[in-house]
Design an enzyme around this catalytic site. Sequence first.
Site, mmCIF file in Angstrom:
data_model
loop_
_atom_site.group_PDB
_atom_site.id
_atom_site.type_symbol
_atom_site.label_atom_id
_atom_site.label_comp_id
_atom_site.label_asym_id
_atom_site.label_seq_id
_atom_site.Cartn_x
_atom_site.Cartn_y
_atom_site.Cartn_z
ATOM 1 N N GLU A 13 -3.999 -9.788 7.149
ATOM 2 C CA GLU A 13 -5.104 -8.907 6.759
ATOM 3 C C GLU A 13 -6.416 -9.681 6.602
ATOM 4 O O GLU A 13 -7.358 -9.217 5.948
ATOM 5 C CB GLU A 13 -4.755 -8.182 5.464
ATOM 6 C CG GLU A 13 -3.558 -7.254 5.603
ATOM 7 C CD GLU A 13 -3.243 -6.517 4.318
ATOM 8 O OE1 GLU A 13 -3.992 -5.581 3.985
ATOM 9 O OE2 GLU A 13 -2.262 -6.878 3.651
ATOM 10 N N SER A 188 -2.545 -2.571 4.621
ATOM 11 C CA SER A 188 -3.435 -2.165 5.714
ATOM 12 C C SER A 188 -2.687 -1.609 6.916
ATOM 13 O O SER A 188 -3.182 -1.626 8.034
ATOM 14 C CB SER A 188 -4.325 -3.345 6.157
ATOM 15 O OG SER A 188 -5.131 -3.783 5.102
ATOM 16 N N SER A 322 -13.148 3.004 3.955
ATOM 17 C CA SER A 322 -12.158 2.892 2.893
ATOM 18 C C SER A 322 -12.273 4.021 1.874
ATOM 19 O O SER A 322 -13.366 4.440 1.492
ATOM 20 C CB SER A 322 -12.301 1.553 2.167
ATOM 21 O OG SER A 322 -12.024 0.482 3.042
#
Length: 360
Positions: A13, A188, A322
């Site tokens: 990530e 993620s 997000s």
Amino acid sequence: MKLGLLYGGKSAEHKVSLQTAKAVIQALDLTKYEVHPIYITEEGEWVRGAQLTSPVENVEQLRLAENGQSVSPTALNTEIFPAEENQSGSGKFDIVFPLLHGPNGEDGTVQGLLELLNIPYVGNGVLSSSAGMDKVMMKNIYAQAGIKQPAYTWYLRRDWEKDAEAAYAEVENKLGYPCFVKPANLGSSVGISKADDRDGLAEAFRVAFEYDRKVIVEEGIDGREVEIAVLGNDDPKCSVVGEIKPEAGFYDYKAKYEDGTTGLIIPADITEEEYQRIQKVAVESFKAIDCSGLVRADFFLKENGEVLMNEINTMPGFTPFSMFPMLWQESGIEYPELIEELVQLGLERFKEKQKIKHTF
């Protein structure tokens, strides 16, 4: 206030962390904070950059490997601030903001280092970070706490390699299709696959084991995917609820961070009763693993109103796509204010810990 930003990391990530760092830097008040970037390369090297006096324009500026100074993680409060650069005050950080996602950063390892160095930091502590990162441990704890969640099972790579067919048969007997196979220690949506049959299940196992020695398999749930953001320490508060409607089969990495095509409905079209139920379980989940600072809690909302905990994220992304900052924005807290509150929560938790006696 000297603020250290930790980002990058030895994790799949890594790129997500760079995007988070860019967004946070652009929102920080650089007249209020003395911001010092510390980049952790994909190989695990720690590199100190010059103090930031203006926002960065792109994530490539955050890769400091070529123009930064290599530093030791155990000397964060010494060699980070050479004497000639520290004319105006303490040579120590007032607080560190770990903007790390995934293993070697979000999993309690960096938090443990900061605890040993007695440096205040933003976000969750060692236990909550570790338990929140390992989906198997998290679900085991939530099962013990009586929090409803989808059925699941898990496997080690060694056992899968010994008898893969037995693992597939067990998944089919316990969970059926469709099901989701995930690396236990990653976020993620990296390495996650949806399996609709035996061939798909075998491929999903292969992909997940590329990213971890342990995988978790969860039953597919026919329900709406909803998320809520939690902020606080011992008395956490919740945002509005958001709903995810991915165009693809599920909310994968590409949908989260690259194409921006997933439908994000904020606030979600739910009843007040459903909101109260989701909020209640989110707070219970936050407290069950002793979280602090911030959490994004993900749920399935079934047609009959039943709420099932999917997972929590102890360091949710702050990218333009997000949910965490978007949920708080809809709840009345803008991005810069959100960062300021997180910093204050980190200082509050550090102050609380200083009350503990270490002699007997």
